[in-house]
Every structure is written in C-alpha cells, then in structure tokens.
Scaffold this motif. Sequence first.
Motif: not given
Lengths: 235, 253
Positions: A84-91, A95, A99-100, A102, A148, B17, B102-104
């Motif tokens: 899984x990409x592991x990213x926030x879908x709404x950002x 962004x 975040x990562x 920072x 990333x 958002x 989200x896999x984060x």
Amino acid sequence: MSRVSVADVACTRGGRVVLRDVSFELGAGEVLGILGPNGGGKSTLIRLLAGVLSPSQGTIRVDGEDVASVARRATGDLALVGSKAGLYPLLTGLENLTFFGALVGLDAAEAARRGRAVAQRLSLPMSAFDRPVAEASSGTLQKLALVRALMVEPRVLLLDEPTSHLDPMASEALWGAVRELAGRDLAIVLVTHDLRAALALSDRVAWLDGSWRGAAAPSEEPSPDRWLARWRGAR
Amino acid sequence: MKGVVLLVERQLLELTRDRGGVFAVVVTYGLVAAVVAAAGAAAAWLTPGTARGDLFAELAGPQDPAGMLGAVFDVANFLAFSQVVGTSAVYGAHAIQHERAAGTWTHLLARMSPSTLLGGLSLGAMWLPTALGTLLFGGTLAVAALVLGSEGVLERSPWSGAWWVGHLLGIPTWSGAVAATAAAASAFVRDPRSAQQVAWLVVFVVVSVVGPMWWSALASGAWASFGVAVAGAVVWGLAVTAGGRSGFLATDE
C-alpha cells in the motif's frame, strides 16, 4: 563493514515463531531480493529491518548500530515502500511529502525541493504533487511512495511487495525506477512474489519460508524454474 | 512534542478537506443550540402574571421562572459536553482505523513512539469538535443569557469565568481522554463496526458519569470547573500511557 548486518534473528508473535535463523549481510549499493510463500515471514522481516518490530532473538545492525536506535532517531536512514502506498487520500502529493518529510526533520521547502528532484528522476509527473492522492492511479501512488522514501536520502531502502497492486505496465515502471537506484550508496531489500523481477534486479536472491534458506547470485541459475525447484528441495 | 504537533496539523488539514463531515457536526451542534434557544425562549415566555403564565402554572403547578431558565441552561451545557465529547470519541476511534486503512500506520510507527501517536491522534480528534462546540454553544448561550438575563442564567453562560474554564479546559481534557480511550480501544478491536461501538460505550460512560459532575461544577464556580478539567487531564494522560504501552498500537497488523 556491511551496511546491513542481520545475525541469527528470530521473531515470535503471539507465542508463535514466525521467523527464525535469519542471518545475512548486505552492503551499500547491493540489492537483496527475498522471495517466499505467503506467511513465510517476509513482511515481518521488513518490519524488523524498519525498526517497527523488535526481534525476540538475534541482532540487526545498520552500519554497526542497532536498528532500533537508528529508527528511534527518526532521521530517515531507513525508508520503506509497502504494497500500500501509505499516503493520506485527502491530502495532495506534496502535502503528504511535506508531512512525512517533517517527521524526519525536513522543513516544507526542503521536502518540496527534494521531492521534485526525486520525482524528476523517477519520471513522475509534477501534477501528482498538486492533486489529492485519492485521485491518483495506483502506479502514481507507488511512485509517490518511492519519492517519499528516497527524498529522505536513506541508507537502507526496504521494498515490501511494492508492485502487488499494480498492472504490468505500472510494475515495469516501478522496477525501472528501482533498477535506476541499484549501485548507489543505498542498500536495498526487495521482498516480492515476482521471481523474474527479483532475478533481474537483485545481486542476490534469498528464499524465506519461516526460516532463512540462504541467498545466492541470480547468475547461479539461469532459469526461474530452476530456482523454484531448488527452493522446493530446501524445504 | 514535535510529532504531536505534526499529527494535529495533518488531522486538521484532513478534517477541513472532509467538508461533509464538518457540515454534519455543524448541523448537529446547530440543531442542539436551536433547541436550547427555543426552550429558553419558551421558559421566558411563560412568565407568571401573564395569562399564558397563569395557565401554564394551573396546568403544571407553580413554577419558578428563574429556576426553569437555569434548568434549561444546565441541560444546554450538558448537551454541549455530551456532543463535543461524543464527536471527539468518533474522531478518536476512527483515527487509528484511518491510518491502518491508508497504510500509513507502519510509517508513523517507524518514526515515533505509540504514546506520541496516541497523544497526537487524540489531540487532533478533539480539537475541531471543541472549537466548533465552544463557538456554537457558547454563542447561543451568550446571546440567550443576555436577552433573558437573570442571575441563575448568567453564571451558566459565557458571561461567567467558570463557563470558560469548563469549556476551554474541562471539555478539551475530557474530549481528549475519551478520544484517546476510544482510539486505543479501536486498535485492539480492529473491526471498524466494533470500534464505533466501543467509542459509543466510552461516550456513554463518560457522559453519564462525568457529564453531571461537569455541569454542576459550572454553577459552583471556576475552581470546581478547574477540578473537573484536571481530572480529565489525568484520565487523558493515563489513557495515552496505558494505550502506548499496551502493545495493541505497536503493530500494524
């Protein structure tokens, strides 16, 4: 000195031994491909190498330092790209990178600069930076995840089945990006079910089915079928 | 601490958002505020000495108008507490589920401790509900108290120091405590439906036990409100510490 040194590692989860007898050395500029059956402990090994899990036995060192203390410093020495990409879908892509970035001490401008430079190298269109991640294709997401991972200039890159959700074209593009990284000052551990890709990209390939079955150079066996036969015999 | 701030900033960015979600919260709080305003107006309208007031007294027995208005404000403050705490619990329980979906989660665990994660996620979960609740409920009560003004009403509204202590300290700390507990519990139960059910259970217990304490503290003065807020901070700290050490958070599977 090896970049990554794994000695006699075992991992027990919920009273069950999921991994044992894992030992290998990996130098900077090397790619180690790891294959094995589902449930064979490959992802557990990746989490151990990322410092997310602790081994119940043995040691994992990065440039001679215990991996747990390397991870605790959170300076981006260890980078991970999962299935899984592991990213926030709404950002947006940017962004997410900010975040990562920072989290490992990069300010927003530096994260953006590095992110754009890596994206250019990986042929990722800049439009991926400005749109919400939810609108991106799976291939673009995985490339963003790779951006990333690389923008923090890691010493070790951990790839855990990064193409498992991708179509053949997107997979090939991602493997191309990984191929471009080989030989740099970066140790890469690549977990995949794609035997051909592992053989094409790795300096050594290993079989992990709960136990470490050893690693060998792809040139030792010209045919993927021979590798499978060899590993079947090792069980 | 830096990790906590980054998590809060990111959650707020995501929440802004998610306009549908913010809209639902604003509508819910707005409806509750409207009901409170209507109840306050009705209580004031039934003033004894008028024909309608006398009729009401005849039907419902002799009434103390100041007491009725005070009761309306008490209920309003209780509803504000329960709504904000409830929303924080939903956001808190969803926070870890969201990271896992989200896999984060692995990426965060590789960079910060489970306690930092739980602290940051619970702080991020309570911030927006607390701000919106203070704005909407506080605005409604401030205007209502000014229009209907009497002693028993003003001390239960933003015209008193105790109200601000209660809303700016008591609600945030209890919201954080509930969000952290719900988040930690959701990491344990894994299934999103169960996580929401657990969040509901946490809200029910806190609202039933702490809600009345919090609301009566408002009328008892700023120090009483401060005491309830400190208790919330202690529970929040315990939830973050226990959740961070439990091991449920330290895995992404």
